[in-house]
Design a protein around this motif. Structure first.
Motif, mmCIF file in Angstrom:
data_model
loop_
_atom_site.group_PDB
_atom_site.id
_atom_site.type_symbol
_atom_site.label_atom_id
_atom_site.label_comp_id
_atom_site.label_asym_id
_atom_site.label_seq_id
_atom_site.Cartn_x
_atom_site.Cartn_y
_atom_site.Cartn_z
ATOM 1 N N ARG A 17 15.541 2.036 -3.632
ATOM 2 C CA ARG A 17 15.170 2.543 -2.298
ATOM 3 C C ARG A 17 14.418 3.861 -2.402
ATOM 4 O O ARG A 17 13.385 4.040 -1.760
ATOM 5 N N MET A 18 14.965 4.796 -3.208
ATOM 6 C CA MET A 18 14.338 6.106 -3.280
ATOM 7 C C MET A 18 12.954 6.019 -3.938
ATOM 8 O O MET A 18 12.013 6.677 -3.512
ATOM 9 N N LEU A 19 12.851 5.169 -4.975
ATOM 10 C CA LEU A 19 11.545 4.979 -5.622
ATOM 11 C C LEU A 19 10.536 4.406 -4.621
ATOM 12 O O LEU A 19 9.395 4.869 -4.530
ATOM 13 N N ALA A 67 9.438 6.917 -2.133
ATOM 14 C CA ALA A 67 8.470 7.827 -2.753
ATOM 15 C C ALA A 67 7.082 7.185 -2.785
ATOM 16 O O ALA A 67 6.072 7.846 -2.495
ATOM 17 N N ILE A 68 7.028 5.895 -3.105
ATOM 18 C CA ILE A 68 5.734 5.196 -3.127
ATOM 19 C C ILE A 68 5.090 5.205 -1.734
ATOM 20 O O ILE A 68 3.901 5.465 -1.586
ATOM 21 N N VAL A 69 5.923 4.945 -0.686
ATOM 22 C CA VAL A 69 5.397 4.951 0.682
ATOM 23 C C VAL A 69 4.845 6.336 1.025
ATOM 24 O O VAL A 69 3.721 6.470 1.524
ATOM 25 N N VAL A 70 5.624 7.379 0.735
ATOM 26 C CA VAL A 70 5.208 8.743 1.080
ATOM 27 C C VAL A 70 3.906 9.110 0.367
ATOM 28 O O VAL A 70 2.939 9.542 1.000
ATOM 29 N N THR A 130 -1.491 2.386 6.987
ATOM 30 C CA THR A 130 -0.183 1.798 7.260
ATOM 31 C C THR A 130 0.006 0.527 6.447
ATOM 32 O O THR A 130 1.053 0.315 5.817
ATOM 33 N N LEU A 131 -1.046 -0.302 6.449
ATOM 34 C CA LEU A 131 -0.971 -1.590 5.748
ATOM 35 C C LEU A 131 -0.672 -1.400 4.261
ATOM 36 O O LEU A 131 0.280 -1.958 3.720
ATOM 37 N N LEU A 132 -1.475 -0.555 3.604
ATOM 38 C CA LEU A 132 -1.317 -0.314 2.164
ATOM 39 C C LEU A 132 0.090 0.207 1.853
ATOM 40 O O LEU A 132 0.747 -0.273 0.919
ATOM 41 N N SER A 133 0.567 1.165 2.643
ATOM 42 C CA SER A 133 1.850 1.793 2.331
ATOM 43 C C SER A 133 3.019 0.844 2.558
ATOM 44 O O SER A 133 3.966 0.826 1.769
ATOM 45 N N ILE A 134 2.970 0.049 3.634
ATOM 46 C CA ILE A 134 4.083 -0.881 3.881
ATOM 47 C C ILE A 134 4.103 -1.960 2.801
ATOM 48 O O ILE A 134 5.148 -2.274 2.238
ATOM 49 N N VAL A 135 2.922 -2.510 2.490
ATOM 50 C CA VAL A 135 2.878 -3.589 1.497
ATOM 51 C C VAL A 135 3.298 -3.088 0.109
ATOM 52 O O VAL A 135 4.161 -3.681 -0.541
ATOM 53 N N SER A 136 2.735 -1.947 -0.327
ATOM 54 C CA SER A 136 3.073 -1.487 -1.674
ATOM 55 C C SER A 136 4.536 -1.059 -1.759
ATOM 56 O O SER A 136 5.221 -1.383 -2.733
ATOM 57 N N GLY A 137 5.035 -0.373 -0.741
ATOM 58 C CA GLY A 137 6.435 0.065 -0.751
ATOM 59 C C GLY A 137 7.396 -1.108 -0.769
ATOM 60 O O GLY A 137 8.334 -1.157 -1.569
ATOM 61 N N THR A 138 7.148 -2.095 0.126
ATOM 62 C CA THR A 138 8.064 -3.232 0.224
ATOM 63 C C THR A 138 7.992 -4.104 -1.033
ATOM 64 O O THR A 138 9.027 -4.540 -1.561
ATOM 65 N N ALA A 139 6.774 -4.333 -1.540
ATOM 66 C CA ALA A 139 6.629 -5.135 -2.760
ATOM 67 C C ALA A 139 7.342 -4.450 -3.928
ATOM 68 O O ALA A 139 8.074 -5.093 -4.694
ATOM 69 N N ALA A 140 7.162 -3.121 -4.032
ATOM 70 C CA ALA A 140 7.819 -2.380 -5.110
ATOM 71 C C ALA A 140 9.332 -2.510 -4.989
ATOM 72 O O ALA A 140 10.029 -2.773 -5.979
ATOM 73 N N TYR A 141 9.845 -2.378 -3.769
ATOM 74 C CA TYR A 141 11.291 -2.475 -3.568
ATOM 75 C C TYR A 141 11.816 -3.844 -3.988
ATOM 76 O O TYR A 141 12.845 -3.966 -4.666
ATOM 77 N N MET A 142 11.078 -4.913 -3.604
ATOM 78 C CA MET A 142 11.520 -6.276 -3.940
ATOM 79 C C MET A 142 11.487 -6.494 -5.456
ATOM 80 O O MET A 142 12.300 -7.246 -5.995
#
Lengths: 107, 228
Positions: free
Chosen positions: A72-74, A77-80, A89-101
């Motif tokens: 979660r914290m990683l 950090a990617i989103v921020v 918005t698109l880039l940050s949500i996709v990269s953050g969620t993909a990284a989390y998964m």
């Protein structure tokens, strides 16, 4: 959750949301002015509530500091950093969620 | 209402920015609903009746964890109170409309449609028709996205475990935007502080209600103090 409770919850949310949007029409009629304190509260409330909601999103970290906490914290950090970088918005949500998964099974 | 082609074209071009953000965010919503065990028609029902971005995501976790109706109502009140101020901006214009159309304009007042409505020049030809069409189109994008997300969620062959992070990502982004646009950061800091404090004191299943109450109470007190 029981089906009636689900419907009741959705209904309550729908009615509250509509009531808020309709409030000025009902309360203020033609008069446009809101009391000053309410106006100021309205400007401060959104950022305070959003902060509470971020805490709400991260509330499960305490269950498993490593298995949930680290991914979660990683991902946060990617989103921020990505949002600070590109403001997309698109880039940050996709990269953050993909990284989390991807991180989730790793820890 | 007479809709000429030109009015529709203006409304569509005005709604283009909303098209991409709504389709995408609503699809994330539909997928998260699907992952939480709800079908595409459940997402459609919520998007149809509630129609509000961030709150719909919180509602998923409320629905799956079984939050009390009091918590649900208070969260909805506090999260969407900003939209009261949006309708206030267009109060006089909306009051000139026939009742059903006025109700529709009120129901469809979201952050994004508000922003587009504000960008319309006052001397825009057929201004009220353009507003109505933007509202109608945006609502369609949101509904289509919710359903598509739910269906895609079912079709995607791999596990969507962790898709719920899109809510966290969305809120972090909104928070950064608010932070950058604010001159005073005390409200956000109060929110974080009270949220964390309430989480430690009340535990993760019942901290939201006290956290929201204390946060809005503190802001009210701050306001009263500042008024002198």
């Amino acid at each position: 959750m029981k089906h009636t409770t689900v419907i009741a919850t959705i209904l309550v949310t729908a009615v509250t949301t509509f009531a808020l949007r309709a409030a000025p029409s009902v309360i203020f009629h033609g008069q446009r002015k809101m009391p000053d304190w309410l106006d100021r509260l309205g400007k401060m409330l959104p950022s305070a509530i959003m902060a509470v909601l971020i805490v709400y999103c991260l509330k499960d970290i305490g269950d498993d500091w490593i298995g949930i906490g680290i991914p979660r914290m990683l991902a946060v950090a990617i989103v921020v950093f990505s949002y600070k970088w590109k403001h997309s918005t698109l880039l940050s949500i996709v990269s953050g969620t993909a990284a989390y998964m991807l991180f989730l099974p790793l820890f | 209402m007479k809709t000429d082609k030109q009015t529709l074209q203006i409304a569509f071009s005005k709604s283009l920015t909303i098209l991409f953000s709504y389709l995408f965010v609503a699809m994330a919503y539909g997928m998260m609903m699907e992952q939480a065990g709800f079908a595409w028609y459940d997402s459609l029902l919520v998007s149809f009746t509630v129609y509000t971005g961030a709150l719909q995501f919180v509602l998923i976790t409320f629905l799956s964890s079984g939050a009390s109706l009091l918590t649900v109502t208070l969260t909805a009140l506090l999260m969407n109170s900003r939209q009261t101020f949006y309708s206030l901006t267009f109060l006089l214009e909306f009051n000139e409309l026939p009742l059903p159309r006025r109700l529709y304009m009120i129901h469809t007042m979201t952050d994004e449609t508000y922003a587009v409505n504000c960008s319309l020049p006052l001397n825009q030809p057929n201004r009220k028709d353009v507003m109505l069409l933007v509202a109608l189109l945006s609502r369609c994008y949101w509904l289509i996205g919710s359903v598509l997300g739910g269906i895609l969620g079912q079709l995607i062959p791999f596990d969507l475990m962790g898709i719920d992070f899109c809510m966290t990502a969305l809120f972090v982004i909104i928070c950064i935007d608010q932070w950058e646009n604010a001159t005073v950061h005390t409200p956000a800091l109060i929110g974080f502080g009270v949220g964390l404090g309430a989480l430690l004191v009340f535990g993760k299943n019942s901290f939201m209600l006290p956290a929201l109450l204390v946060t809005s109470g503190l802001l009210l007190l701050m306001n009263k103090g500042g008024a002198k």
